[in-house]
Design a protein around this motif. Structure first.
Motif, PDB file in Angstrom:
ATOM      1  N   HIS A  83      36.554  33.325  47.706  1.00  0.00           N
ATOM      2  CA  HIS A  83      36.396  35.229  47.719  1.00  0.00           C
ATOM      3  C   HIS A  83      37.397  35.669  48.743  1.00  0.00           C
ATOM      4  O   HIS A  83      37.626  36.804  48.590  1.00  0.00           O
ATOM      5  CB  HIS A  83      34.874  35.035  48.052  1.00  0.00           C
ATOM      6  CG  HIS A  83      34.009  34.801  46.838  1.00  0.00           C
ATOM      7  ND1 HIS A  83      32.570  34.175  46.808  1.00  0.00           N
ATOM      8  CD2 HIS A  83      34.372  35.045  45.583  1.00  0.00           C
ATOM      9  CE1 HIS A  83      32.265  34.239  45.756  1.00  0.00           C
ATOM     10  NE2 HIS A  83      33.121  34.827  44.944  1.00  0.00           N
ATOM     11  N   SER A 107      37.657  38.757  39.485  1.00  0.00           N
ATOM     12  CA  SER A 107      36.631  39.436  40.170  1.00  0.00           C
ATOM     13  C   SER A 107      36.620  40.911  39.712  1.00  0.00           C
ATOM     14  O   SER A 107      36.116  41.689  40.180  1.00  0.00           O
ATOM     15  CB  SER A 107      36.673  39.530  41.673  1.00  0.00           C
ATOM     16  OG  SER A 107      37.923  40.086  42.150  1.00  0.00           O
ATOM     17  N   PHE A 412      30.150  31.258  41.101  1.00  0.00           N
ATOM     18  CA  PHE A 412      30.838  31.382  39.987  1.00  0.00           C
ATOM     19  C   PHE A 412      30.457  31.066  38.779  1.00  0.00           C
ATOM     20  O   PHE A 412      29.318  30.391  38.648  1.00  0.00           O
ATOM     21  CB  PHE A 412      32.035  30.678  40.218  1.00  0.00           C
ATOM     22  CG  PHE A 412      33.093  31.100  41.377  1.00  0.00           C
ATOM     23  CD1 PHE A 412      34.104  32.028  41.000  1.00  0.00           C
ATOM     24  CD2 PHE A 412      33.091  30.217  42.272  1.00  0.00           C
ATOM     25  CE1 PHE A 412      35.054  32.499  42.128  1.00  0.00           C
ATOM     26  CE2 PHE A 412      33.956  30.554  43.550  1.00  0.00           C
ATOM     27  CZ  PHE A 412      34.917  31.738  43.292  1.00  0.00           C
ATOM     28  N   SER A 438      34.148  35.263  39.114  1.00  0.00           N
ATOM     29  CA  SER A 438      33.187  35.264  40.348  1.00  0.00           C
ATOM     30  C   SER A 438      31.958  36.271  40.134  1.00  0.00           C
ATOM     31  O   SER A 438      32.025  37.554  39.845  1.00  0.00           O
ATOM     32  CB  SER A 438      34.162  36.071  41.440  1.00  0.00           C
ATOM     33  OG  SER A 438      33.371  36.469  42.472  1.00  0.00           O
TER      34      SER A 438
END
Length: 553
Positions: A83, A107, A412, A438
């Motif tokens: 992340h 993401s 995830f 994500s």
């Protein structure tokens, strides 16, 4: 890792000092050989890549191991490292190389839809790992197994027999009985008529455990009398171990183990994961196998006698299925595998969403008031919440959607493996690459959500009237996945989750314990769960006779 290797070396006889040195040399030689072979395979794979284009941004890696050293340096919170890379990049997709495997973290909803919808057929595979093989009993279940004939067979069983509308309707009484038992009688026993403190995480997780044991195995407890709460049927030692094992399965299934990317290293247990996985499987086998084997034998005798009976639970459904020749469709091992599969798919999201939603409500009295007002308007206070009420509880469902968005259990989605060279967001994705979506990056994406870190259920009520679905087809967050590898239990998962939160709120007034001004909404250092189990003051709010009117089991 060094302590594990040291412990293993310490088991050798002290009278033979050359043996450890020779063993270490042989092991090192084997590892170097394997890594060199994988390196050249990786070079050939790169040369044969026909997807074109360039890879997404990502950290520079080393020869052979790629970014494996960085992954290991960030264990056990590898998701935070990934992340961080997503936050540092200008886009919404990054790529790291773990040994010979490219891992893409995504993401943004557009790229997520490309993976799970537009190119779902390409990304229909799953990785093969030690944990996946163990938990699926040799890749015999649905959610964990690689794409192929076995997966297709078990997927048909789930869709046509186990999770079909007819089976769901048949077991409605079972689900409601567990809601009556735990979310009325047991919680009332914990807090007392005058109110008392209750561990919400304990209640939520064991409600999910009770429901799925009753649905799957036909029993709340593994052994009658196995209870720490007397006639109120609280979890006993076996039930505690069972729920712990199911959550351990979820936590170690996709845990970035070294041998996931270097399969030749399976057996060395460099991460210590294999020992834990084996321990979890011993617990599940000890508790599940006698029940499964006894039921399979029962159905064998029924077939031999030319008799049938109505299926009383999922295990009956699985054991009663016949092929075209009238023989059992599923083997004992397939039934054991699918039993584990459906249980681990049921316990995490409902319990986590209910705990986080209630924690957020403690700091948002306005949200709590709206939820309670809806329950009183739809259900009233002269009876418990029933499944027939759940579709009308729009605000309760919005609270759950917001908990799924802001507080997912898993960082995830389970990895998808590319079965051919392809692209995502115009970036090259070589065959064999893994793509992970994500949940945090999607659900907390400021490009998608206004004030993404605020708990605001009203944002999910903008579509006007009608029921509020817990699914999110546009993948602005992930609740139940979609596509070929999507969750086939959307309806069952919705019923369990909404019933859990609705019963907790409807049956009890919740408040912060004495001396607590504000619930600390902090995640653990290594996961997304609430750092401390949510402990609140619960006071019954319904007529007292309702808590004792339900039948025990």
């Amino acid at each position: 890792m060094n302590s594990s290797l040291g412990a293993a070396a310490g088991m050798l006889p002290s009278s033979s000092p050359p043996v450890p040195a020779i063993a270490a040399t042989v092991a090192a030689t084997v590892i170097v050989f394997v890594l060199a072979r994988l390196y050249y395979q990786r070079r050939r794979s790169d040369n044969n890549n026909k997807s074109g284009g360039r890879l997404p941004p990502g950290p520079r890696g080393l020869p052979v191991i790629g970014n494996m050293h960085q992954m290991l340096a960030n264990k056990p919170a590898v998701f935070q490292w990934l992340h961080g890379l997503l936050a540092e990049s200008s886009g919404d997709i990054v790529c790291v190389r773990l040994g010979p495997v490219h891992v893409f973290a995504v993401s943004c909803p557009e790229a997520a839809r490309e993976v799970l919808r537009k190119k779902d057929a390409v990304f229909a595979d799953r990785p093969t790992t030690f944990a996946a093989e163990s938990f699926s009993v040799g890749y015999r279940s649905v959610s964990i197994s690689p794409f192929g004939d076995q997966w297709k067979k078990m997927r048909r069983v789930l869709a046509n027999d186990l999770l079909c509308p007819a089976t769901e309707r048949r077991f409605r009484a079972t689900r409601e009985a567990e809601a009556d038992h735990l979310l009325l009688r047991y919680v009332h026993a914990l807090c007392g008529a005058a109110g008392g403190v209750v561990d919400v995480r304990h209640v939520a997780r064991h409600f999910c455990g009770n429901v799925i044991r009753r649905l799957t195995l036909g029993r709340r407890h593994f052994f009658f009398g196995d209870s720490k709460a007397g006639s109120y049927g609280g979890p006993g030692r076996d039930e505690e171990e069972h729920v712990d094992a199911l959550f351990a399965t979820l936590n170690y299934l996709d845990a970035f183990c070294v041998s996931d990317y270097f399969p030749a290293l399976v057996g060395l247990d460099l991460d210590g994961h294999e020992r834990i996985v084996k321990g979890v499987m011993r617990t599940l086998n000890r508790l599940h196998d006698p029940v499964v084997e006894e039921r399979v034998e029962e159905w064998r005798l029924l077939r031999k006698a030319g008799e049938r009976r109505e299926a009383a639970d999922f295990l009956d459904v699985l054991a009663s299925l016949d092929d075209a020749a009238g023989r059992p469709l599923l083997s004992v091992e397939e039934i054991k595998a699918q039993t584990i599969d459906i249980m681990i798919a049921t316990v995490d999201n409902p319990s986590n969403a209910a705990e986080w939603a209630l924690a957020e409500m403690m700091n948002r009295p306005d949200v709590m008031r709206k939820a309670m007002a809806e329950l009183d308007a739809v259900v009233g206070r002269d009876r418990p919440v029933r499944e027939s009420d759940l579709g009308e509880l729009r605000y309760i469902r919005a609270c759950i959607r917001e908990a799924f968005r802001l507080h997912p259990y898993h960082p995830f989605n389970p990895p998808r493996v590319a079965m051919a060279d392809t692209t995502i967001a115009r970036y090259a994705v070589p065959r064999g690459s893994q793509v992970i979506l994500s949940r945090v990056g999607l659900g907390r994406n400021p490009k998608v959500w206004k004030d993404p870190l605020e708990f605001r259920p009203d944002r999910h009520l903008l579509d006007g009237a009608g029921t509020v679905s817990l699914a999110e087809p546009e993948l602005r967050f992930i609740s139940f996945s979609t596509g070929r590898r999507g969750c086939p239990g959307l309806s069952l998962g919705t019923l369990i989750t909404v019933m859990l939160l609705a019963r907790l709120l409807h049956g009890f007034e919740w408040s912060k314990p004495a001396g607590v001004d504000k619930v600390e909404l902090r995640e653990t250092a290594t996961s997304l769960v609430l750092a401390q189990p949510l402990v609140l003051q619960a006071t019954p709010r319904l007529p007292e006779q309702l808590y004792y009117a339900v039948e025990d089991y």
